[in-house]
Design an enzyme around this catalytic site. Sequence first.
Site, mmCIF file in Angstrom:
data_model
loop_
_atom_site.group_PDB
_atom_site.id
_atom_site.type_symbol
_atom_site.label_atom_id
_atom_site.label_comp_id
_atom_site.label_asym_id
_atom_site.label_seq_id
_atom_site.Cartn_x
_atom_site.Cartn_y
_atom_site.Cartn_z
ATOM 1 N N ASP A 81 0.811 -1.226 0.000
ATOM 2 C CA ASP A 81 0.000 0.000 0.000
ATOM 3 C C ASP A 81 0.841 1.271 0.000
ATOM 4 O O ASP A 81 2.039 1.259 0.283
ATOM 5 C CB ASP A 81 -0.967 0.009 1.192
ATOM 6 C CG ASP A 81 -0.248 -0.101 2.547
ATOM 7 O OD1 ASP A 81 0.830 -0.734 2.604
ATOM 8 O OD2 ASP A 81 -0.761 0.440 3.538
ATOM 9 N N GLU A 138 -0.401 -1.913 5.154
ATOM 10 C CA GLU A 138 0.541 -1.862 6.288
ATOM 11 C C GLU A 138 0.433 -0.511 6.999
ATOM 12 O O GLU A 138 0.672 -0.416 8.194
ATOM 13 C CB GLU A 138 1.984 -2.067 5.794
ATOM 14 C CG GLU A 138 2.989 -2.299 6.921
ATOM 15 C CD GLU A 138 3.371 -1.048 7.672
ATOM 16 O OE1 GLU A 138 3.495 -1.110 8.908
ATOM 17 O OE2 GLU A 138 3.541 0.012 7.049
ATOM 18 N N GLU A 139 0.055 0.524 6.235
ATOM 19 C CA GLU A 139 0.159 1.898 6.739
ATOM 20 C C GLU A 139 -0.986 2.303 7.656
ATOM 21 O O GLU A 139 -0.895 3.324 8.327
ATOM 22 C CB GLU A 139 0.209 2.885 5.565
ATOM 23 C CG GLU A 139 1.435 2.731 4.659
ATOM 24 C CD GLU A 139 2.719 3.223 5.315
ATOM 25 O OE1 GLU A 139 2.685 3.639 6.480
ATOM 26 O OE2 GLU A 139 3.757 3.173 4.631
ATOM 27 N N HIS A 358 8.168 8.697 4.126
ATOM 28 C CA HIS A 358 6.965 9.520 4.366
ATOM 29 C C HIS A 358 7.216 10.995 4.034
ATOM 30 O O HIS A 358 6.388 11.846 4.362
ATOM 31 C CB HIS A 358 6.415 9.360 5.789
ATOM 32 C CG HIS A 358 5.950 7.949 6.098
ATOM 33 N ND1 HIS A 358 4.986 7.658 7.031
ATOM 34 C CD2 HIS A 358 6.298 6.749 5.583
ATOM 35 C CE1 HIS A 358 4.777 6.350 7.082
ATOM 36 N NE2 HIS A 358 5.584 5.775 6.207
HETATM 37 NI NI NI Z 1 6.857 1.122 5.234
#
Ligand code: NI
Length: 386
Positions: A81, A138-139, A358
Amino acid sequence: MAFSDALHPYIATLREEIIALRQDLHQHPELSFQEFRTQQLIMDYLQSLGLKPRKITKTGVTVTLVGDRKGPTVALRADIDALPMPDESDVPYASINPGVCHACGHDAHTAILLGVANTFCQHRDFAGEIILIFQPSEEQLPGGAPSVLESGALEQAEAIFGLHVWQSLPFGVFATHEGALMASPDDFTITLHGKGGHASMPYDTIDPIIVAATIVQSLQTLISRTIRTEDAAVLSVTKIHAGTAMNVIPEVATLAGTLRTLDPVLRERLPKQMQTMVEHIASSYGARAEFTLTKGYPALINDPLMATIATNAATALFGEQRTWQTQPSMGGEDFAFYLEKMPGAFFFLGMGTEYAHHHPKFNADDAILEQGIQLMCEVALQFLAK
Ligand code: NI
Protein backbone atom coordinates in the site's frame (compact mmCIF):
# COMPACT_ATOMS: atom_id res chain seq x y z
CA MET A 1 29.45 -18.93 -0.89
CA ALA A 2 25.80 -18.09 -1.02
CA PHE A 3 23.12 -20.67 -1.76
CA SER A 4 21.71 -18.33 -4.38
CA ASP A 5 24.99 -17.73 -6.28
CA ALA A 6 23.73 -19.77 -9.24
CA LEU A 7 20.61 -17.57 -9.43
CA HIS A 8 22.39 -14.23 -9.76
CA PRO A 9 22.97 -14.26 -13.52
CA TYR A 10 19.26 -14.99 -13.98
CA ILE A 11 18.22 -12.27 -11.48
CA ALA A 12 20.40 -9.82 -13.42
CA THR A 13 18.40 -10.51 -16.58
CA LEU A 14 15.21 -9.43 -14.74
CA ARG A 15 16.60 -5.97 -13.96
CA GLU A 16 14.71 -3.91 -16.57
CA GLU A 17 11.47 -5.84 -16.10
CA ILE A 18 11.44 -5.38 -12.32
CA ILE A 19 12.34 -1.69 -12.57
CA ALA A 20 9.44 -1.20 -15.00
CA LEU A 21 7.09 -2.93 -12.54
CA ARG A 22 8.32 -0.76 -9.66
CA GLN A 23 7.86 2.44 -11.63
CA ASP A 24 4.39 1.35 -12.75
CA LEU A 25 3.45 0.73 -9.10
CA HIS A 26 4.94 4.09 -8.12
CA GLN A 27 2.87 5.85 -10.75
CA HIS A 28 -0.34 4.14 -9.60
CA PRO A 29 -0.20 4.15 -5.78
CA GLU A 30 -3.25 3.02 -3.85
CA LEU A 31 -4.32 3.47 -0.24
CA SER A 32 -4.71 0.74 2.35
CA PHE A 33 -7.27 -1.92 1.41
CA GLN A 34 -7.95 -0.06 -1.85
CA GLU A 35 -5.06 -1.69 -3.73
CA PHE A 36 -7.29 -3.18 -6.45
CA ARG A 37 -5.13 -2.21 -9.43
CA THR A 38 -2.01 -3.26 -7.56
CA GLN A 39 -3.64 -6.60 -6.73
CA GLN A 40 -4.53 -7.12 -10.40
CA LEU A 41 -1.01 -6.20 -11.54
CA ILE A 42 0.42 -8.79 -9.13
CA MET A 43 -2.11 -11.43 -10.24
CA ASP A 44 -1.41 -10.75 -13.93
CA TYR A 45 2.35 -10.92 -13.53
CA LEU A 46 2.28 -14.15 -11.51
CA GLN A 47 -0.16 -15.75 -13.96
CA SER A 48 2.08 -14.71 -16.86
CA LEU A 49 4.78 -16.82 -15.20
CA GLY A 50 2.44 -19.81 -15.24
CA LEU A 51 1.86 -19.65 -11.49
CA LYS A 52 -1.50 -19.99 -9.75
CA PRO A 53 -1.81 -16.99 -7.43
CA ARG A 54 -4.81 -16.55 -5.18
CA LYS A 55 -6.46 -13.37 -3.91
CA ILE A 56 -6.57 -13.15 -0.12
CA THR A 57 -8.23 -10.70 2.27
CA LYS A 58 -9.68 -7.82 0.27
CA THR A 59 -6.76 -6.70 -1.86
CA GLY A 60 -3.91 -9.11 -1.11
CA VAL A 61 -2.37 -11.94 -3.11
CA THR A 62 -0.57 -15.13 -2.21
CA VAL A 63 1.24 -17.72 -4.30
CA THR A 64 3.22 -20.81 -3.34
CA LEU A 65 6.38 -21.94 -5.11
CA VAL A 66 7.04 -25.64 -4.75
CA GLY A 67 10.57 -26.99 -4.85
CA ASP A 68 11.60 -30.13 -6.73
CA ARG A 69 11.78 -32.10 -3.48
CA LYS A 70 10.05 -32.17 -0.12
CA GLY A 71 11.12 -29.93 2.74
CA PRO A 72 10.00 -27.18 5.12
CA THR A 73 7.78 -24.21 4.27
CA VAL A 74 8.84 -20.59 4.58
CA ALA A 75 6.92 -17.37 3.88
CA LEU A 76 8.20 -14.07 2.45
CA ARG A 77 6.07 -10.96 2.80
CA ALA A 78 5.86 -7.66 0.91
CA ASP A 79 3.49 -4.82 1.84
CA ILE A 80 1.83 -3.16 -1.15
CA ASP A 81 0.00 0.00 0.00
CA ALA A 82 0.82 3.71 -0.37
CA LEU A 83 0.24 6.82 1.77
CA PRO A 84 -2.35 9.62 1.71
CA MET A 85 0.07 12.42 0.79
CA PRO A 86 1.25 14.27 -2.31
CA ASP A 87 4.01 12.86 -4.53
CA GLU A 88 6.59 15.59 -5.12
CA SER A 89 9.26 13.28 -6.54
CA ASP A 90 10.65 14.80 -9.70
CA VAL A 91 10.42 11.71 -11.91
CA PRO A 92 8.45 10.94 -15.08
CA TYR A 93 6.59 8.15 -13.29
CA ALA A 94 5.40 10.32 -10.35
CA SER A 95 1.98 9.43 -8.93
CA ILE A 96 -1.00 10.13 -11.16
CA ASN A 97 -3.36 9.54 -8.24
CA PRO A 98 -3.69 12.95 -6.54
CA GLY A 99 -2.91 12.85 -2.82
CA VAL A 100 -1.60 9.28 -2.91
CA CYS A 101 2.10 8.46 -2.91
CA HIS A 102 4.41 5.47 -2.54
CA ALA A 103 6.46 7.41 0.00
CA CYS A 104 7.57 4.43 2.07
CA GLY A 105 9.00 2.15 -0.61
CA HIS A 106 6.29 -0.50 -0.62
CA ASP A 107 6.37 -0.28 -4.43
CA ALA A 108 9.95 -1.57 -4.19
CA HIS A 109 8.93 -4.35 -1.79
CA THR A 110 6.21 -5.49 -4.20
CA ALA A 111 8.54 -5.42 -7.22
CA ILE A 112 11.25 -7.31 -5.31
CA LEU A 113 8.84 -10.08 -4.33
CA LEU A 114 7.61 -10.35 -7.93
CA GLY A 115 11.25 -10.80 -8.91
CA VAL A 116 11.59 -13.55 -6.29
CA ALA A 117 8.49 -15.26 -7.74
CA ASN A 118 9.98 -15.16 -11.22
CA THR A 119 13.36 -16.46 -10.05
CA PHE A 120 12.02 -19.42 -8.07
CA CYS A 121 9.48 -20.16 -10.79
CA GLN A 122 12.40 -20.81 -13.15
CA HIS A 123 14.65 -22.44 -10.53
CA ARG A 124 12.85 -25.17 -8.58
CA ASP A 125 16.07 -26.68 -7.31
CA PHE A 126 15.19 -26.37 -3.61
CA ALA A 127 13.64 -28.52 -0.91
CA GLY A 128 10.27 -27.38 0.40
CA GLU A 129 7.83 -24.61 -0.35
CA ILE A 130 8.03 -20.82 -0.44
CA ILE A 131 4.84 -18.89 0.24
CA LEU A 132 4.82 -15.31 -1.06
CA ILE A 133 2.48 -12.87 0.67
CA PHE A 134 1.56 -9.57 -1.01
CA GLN A 135 -0.03 -7.86 1.98
CA PRO A 136 -2.37 -4.87 1.79
CA SER A 137 -2.67 -2.04 4.30
CA GLU A 138 0.54 -1.86 6.29
CA GLU A 139 0.16 1.90 6.74
CA GLN A 140 -3.24 2.05 8.36
CA LEU A 141 -4.68 0.53 11.52
CA PRO A 142 -5.63 -2.22 12.16
CA GLY A 143 -3.05 -3.26 9.51
CA GLY A 144 -3.39 -5.92 6.85
CA ALA A 145 -1.35 -8.57 8.66
CA PRO A 146 -4.19 -9.76 10.98
CA SER A 147 -6.46 -10.40 7.98
CA VAL A 148 -3.68 -12.30 6.18
CA LEU A 149 -3.31 -14.49 9.27
CA GLU A 150 -7.09 -15.02 9.39
CA SER A 151 -7.13 -15.96 5.69
CA GLY A 152 -5.19 -19.13 6.48
CA ALA A 153 -2.58 -18.33 3.81
CA LEU A 154 0.19 -18.87 6.36
CA GLU A 155 -1.13 -22.05 7.98
CA GLN A 156 1.67 -24.19 6.52
CA ALA A 157 4.41 -21.61 7.06
CA GLU A 158 7.04 -22.48 9.65
CA ALA A 159 8.68 -19.05 9.53
CA ILE A 160 8.21 -15.68 7.87
CA PHE A 161 10.65 -13.02 6.68
CA GLY A 162 10.06 -9.43 5.62
CA LEU A 163 12.24 -6.72 4.09
CA HIS A 164 12.00 -2.93 4.24
CA VAL A 165 14.13 -0.73 2.03
CA TRP A 166 15.71 1.84 4.34
CA GLN A 167 16.55 5.37 3.30
CA SER A 168 18.93 6.27 6.12
CA LEU A 169 21.23 3.24 5.78
CA PRO A 170 24.02 3.38 3.19
CA PHE A 171 23.22 1.75 -0.16
CA GLY A 172 23.37 -2.02 -0.06
CA VAL A 173 23.81 -2.30 3.71
CA PHE A 174 21.70 -4.92 5.47
CA ALA A 175 20.62 -4.32 9.06
CA THR A 176 18.55 -6.16 11.59
CA HIS A 177 18.44 -6.88 15.31
CA GLU A 178 18.19 -10.19 17.17
CA GLY A 179 15.21 -9.23 19.31
CA ALA A 180 13.04 -6.10 19.41
CA LEU A 181 13.52 -4.13 16.18
CA MET A 182 10.54 -1.77 16.14
CA ALA A 183 8.18 -0.35 18.74
CA SER A 184 4.50 -0.67 19.60
CA PRO A 185 2.98 2.68 18.55
CA ASP A 186 -0.06 3.21 20.77
CA ASP A 187 -2.05 6.46 20.90
CA PHE A 188 -3.72 8.07 23.88
CA THR A 189 -6.30 10.79 24.45
CA ILE A 190 -6.95 12.62 27.73
CA THR A 191 -10.08 14.71 28.21
CA LEU A 192 -10.10 17.05 31.20
CA HIS A 193 -13.41 18.37 32.49
CA GLY A 194 -13.07 21.52 34.62
CA LYS A 195 -15.44 24.39 35.25
CA GLY A 196 -15.43 27.30 32.84
CA GLY A 197 -15.88 30.94 33.68
CA HIS A 198 -14.58 34.50 33.36
CA ALA A 199 -10.83 34.78 32.99
CA SER A 200 -10.82 37.65 35.49
CA MET A 201 -12.27 35.38 38.22
CA PRO A 202 -10.25 32.12 38.09
CA TYR A 203 -11.17 31.40 41.73
CA ASP A 204 -14.73 30.67 40.53
CA THR A 205 -13.52 28.17 37.94
CA ILE A 206 -11.65 24.88 37.71
CA ASP A 207 -9.13 25.70 35.00
CA PRO A 208 -8.50 22.63 32.81
CA ILE A 209 -5.53 24.35 31.14
CA ILE A 210 -3.60 24.39 34.43
CA VAL A 211 -4.50 20.73 34.92
CA ALA A 212 -3.34 19.94 31.37
CA ALA A 213 -0.03 21.73 31.89
CA THR A 214 0.65 19.78 35.08
CA ILE A 215 -0.20 16.51 33.38
CA VAL A 216 2.09 17.18 30.37
CA GLN A 217 5.03 17.78 32.73
CA SER A 218 4.27 14.91 35.07
CA LEU A 219 3.77 12.24 32.40
CA GLN A 220 7.43 12.57 31.39
CA THR A 221 8.46 11.35 34.84
CA LEU A 222 6.94 7.96 34.02
CA ILE A 223 9.62 7.56 31.35
CA SER A 224 12.50 9.10 33.31
CA ARG A 225 11.68 7.69 36.77
CA THR A 226 9.74 4.43 36.45
CA ILE A 227 11.44 2.39 33.74
CA ARG A 228 14.89 0.91 33.75
CA THR A 229 17.39 2.99 31.82
CA GLU A 230 18.21 0.10 29.49
CA ASP A 231 14.54 -0.23 28.49
CA ALA A 232 13.21 2.02 25.79
CA ALA A 233 9.93 3.93 25.82
CA VAL A 234 8.79 7.22 24.34
CA LEU A 235 5.85 9.27 25.56
CA SER A 236 5.04 12.36 23.51
CA VAL A 237 2.07 14.66 24.05
CA THR A 238 1.54 15.92 20.52
CA LYS A 239 -1.80 17.75 20.74
CA ILE A 240 -3.32 20.20 23.22
CA HIS A 241 -6.70 21.76 22.59
CA ALA A 242 -8.55 24.13 24.91
CA GLY A 243 -10.23 27.49 24.88
CA THR A 244 -11.95 29.82 22.42
CA ALA A 245 -11.40 33.36 23.72
CA MET A 246 -8.85 35.48 25.58
CA ASN A 247 -11.21 36.23 28.45
CA VAL A 248 -12.81 32.82 28.94
CA ILE A 249 -11.50 29.96 31.04
CA PRO A 250 -12.66 26.89 29.13
CA GLU A 251 -14.67 24.02 30.49
CA VAL A 252 -12.69 21.27 28.75
CA ALA A 253 -9.12 20.61 27.64
CA THR A 254 -7.95 17.63 25.61
CA LEU A 255 -4.48 16.17 25.23
CA ALA A 256 -3.36 13.47 22.84
CA GLY A 257 -0.15 11.78 21.93
CA THR A 258 1.78 8.60 21.35
CA LEU A 259 3.24 5.98 23.67
CA ARG A 260 5.87 3.68 22.18
CA THR A 261 7.90 0.89 23.68
CA LEU A 262 9.87 -2.18 22.62
CA ASP A 263 8.75 -4.20 25.65
CA PRO A 264 5.32 -5.91 25.79
CA VAL A 265 5.37 -5.77 29.61
CA LEU A 266 5.91 -2.00 29.60
CA ARG A 267 3.25 -1.70 26.93
CA GLU A 268 0.70 -3.08 29.40
CA ARG A 269 2.05 -1.30 32.48
CA LEU A 270 2.64 2.27 31.29
CA PRO A 271 -0.96 3.09 30.24
CA LYS A 272 -2.22 1.97 33.66
CA GLN A 273 0.33 4.26 35.35
CA MET A 274 -0.64 7.08 32.99
CA GLN A 275 -4.31 6.68 33.81
CA THR A 276 -3.67 6.68 37.56
CA MET A 277 -1.47 9.75 37.34
CA VAL A 278 -3.87 11.65 35.07
CA GLU A 279 -6.91 10.91 37.24
CA HIS A 280 -5.16 11.83 40.47
CA ILE A 281 -3.73 15.08 39.15
CA ALA A 282 -7.13 16.06 37.77
CA SER A 283 -8.97 15.24 40.98
CA SER A 284 -6.41 17.15 43.05
CA TYR A 285 -7.58 20.27 41.19
CA GLY A 286 -11.25 19.31 41.42
CA ALA A 287 -11.36 18.35 37.74
CA ARG A 288 -12.28 15.03 36.18
CA ALA A 289 -10.20 13.13 33.62
CA GLU A 290 -11.00 10.51 30.99
CA PHE A 291 -8.09 8.49 29.65
CA THR A 292 -8.36 6.36 26.52
CA LEU A 293 -5.69 4.29 24.82
CA THR A 294 -5.91 3.19 21.18
CA LYS A 295 -3.61 0.27 20.53
CA GLY A 296 -1.50 0.27 17.38
CA TYR A 297 0.74 -2.56 16.23
CA PRO A 298 2.60 -4.71 18.76
CA ALA A 299 6.35 -4.31 19.17
CA LEU A 300 8.19 -6.09 16.35
CA ILE A 301 10.36 -8.71 18.03
CA ASN A 302 12.58 -10.81 15.80
CA ASP A 303 13.19 -14.45 16.68
CA PRO A 304 16.95 -14.50 17.38
CA LEU A 305 17.51 -17.68 15.38
CA MET A 306 15.58 -16.35 12.38
CA ALA A 307 17.41 -13.01 12.59
CA THR A 308 20.64 -15.02 12.50
CA ILE A 309 19.50 -16.85 9.37
CA ALA A 310 18.74 -13.53 7.69
CA THR A 311 22.05 -12.08 8.88
CA ASN A 312 23.97 -15.11 7.56
CA ALA A 313 22.21 -14.71 4.22
CA ALA A 314 23.23 -11.05 4.05
CA THR A 315 26.81 -11.85 5.04
CA ALA A 316 27.06 -14.46 2.30
CA LEU A 317 25.79 -11.95 -0.28
CA PHE A 318 27.15 -8.59 0.81
CA GLY A 319 30.03 -9.44 3.15
CA GLU A 320 30.46 -8.76 6.86
CA GLN A 321 31.19 -5.05 6.44
CA ARG A 322 27.80 -4.47 4.83
CA THR A 323 25.87 -6.63 7.32
CA TRP A 324 25.00 -4.66 10.43
CA GLN A 325 23.27 -5.20 13.71
CA THR A 326 21.19 -2.08 14.22
CA GLN A 327 19.65 -0.33 17.20
CA PRO A 328 15.86 -0.69 17.36
CA SER A 329 13.70 1.99 15.75
CA MET A 330 10.73 3.50 17.63
CA GLY A 331 8.64 3.36 14.45
CA GLY A 332 5.93 0.71 14.10
CA GLU A 333 5.34 -2.10 11.57
CA ASP A 334 2.40 -4.49 11.28
CA PHE A 335 4.82 -7.35 10.44
CA ALA A 336 4.86 -7.57 14.26
CA PHE A 337 1.54 -9.45 14.13
CA TYR A 338 3.13 -12.33 12.21
CA LEU A 339 5.96 -12.54 14.73
CA GLU A 340 3.43 -12.94 17.54
CA LYS A 341 2.22 -16.12 15.81
CA MET A 342 5.34 -17.67 14.28
CA PRO A 343 9.12 -17.34 14.26
CA GLY A 344 10.57 -14.96 11.73
CA ALA A 345 12.60 -11.84 11.20
CA PHE A 346 12.26 -8.40 9.67
CA PHE A 347 15.24 -6.56 8.25
CA PHE A 348 16.29 -3.38 6.45
CA LEU A 349 18.12 -2.95 3.16
CA GLY A 350 19.82 0.43 2.86
CA MET A 351 19.33 2.79 -0.08
CA GLY A 352 21.20 5.88 1.13
CA THR A 353 18.68 8.11 -0.64
CA GLU A 354 18.13 11.77 0.20
CA TYR A 355 14.60 12.04 1.57
CA ALA A 356 13.18 10.28 4.62
CA HIS A 357 10.36 7.75 4.48
CA HIS A 358 6.97 9.52 4.37
CA HIS A 359 8.55 12.67 2.88
CA PRO A 360 6.73 13.88 -0.28
CA LYS A 361 9.98 13.68 -2.26
CA PHE A 362 10.79 10.14 -1.07
CA ASN A 363 11.41 7.69 -3.89
CA ALA A 364 12.87 4.19 -3.68
CA ASP A 365 16.11 3.57 -5.58
CA ASP A 366 15.63 1.18 -8.51
CA ALA A 367 19.27 0.16 -8.19
CA ILE A 368 18.46 -1.69 -4.95
CA LEU A 369 15.84 -4.01 -6.45
CA GLU A 370 18.31 -6.59 -7.73
CA GLN A 371 20.01 -6.90 -4.34
CA GLY A 372 16.59 -7.07 -2.71
CA ILE A 373 15.65 -10.06 -4.88
CA GLN A 374 18.98 -11.74 -4.15
CA LEU A 375 18.54 -11.17 -0.42
CA MET A 376 15.01 -12.55 -0.23
CA CYS A 377 16.00 -15.59 -2.33
CA GLU A 378 19.04 -16.24 -0.16
CA VAL A 379 17.09 -15.90 3.11
CA ALA A 380 14.49 -18.40 1.88
CA LEU A 381 17.14 -20.87 0.71
CA GLN A 382 19.12 -20.58 3.95
CA PHE A 383 15.97 -21.25 5.97
CA LEU A 384 14.96 -24.24 3.84
CA ALA A 385 18.46 -25.68 4.13
CA LYS A 386 18.38 -25.61 7.96
NI1 NI B 1 6.86 1.12 5.23
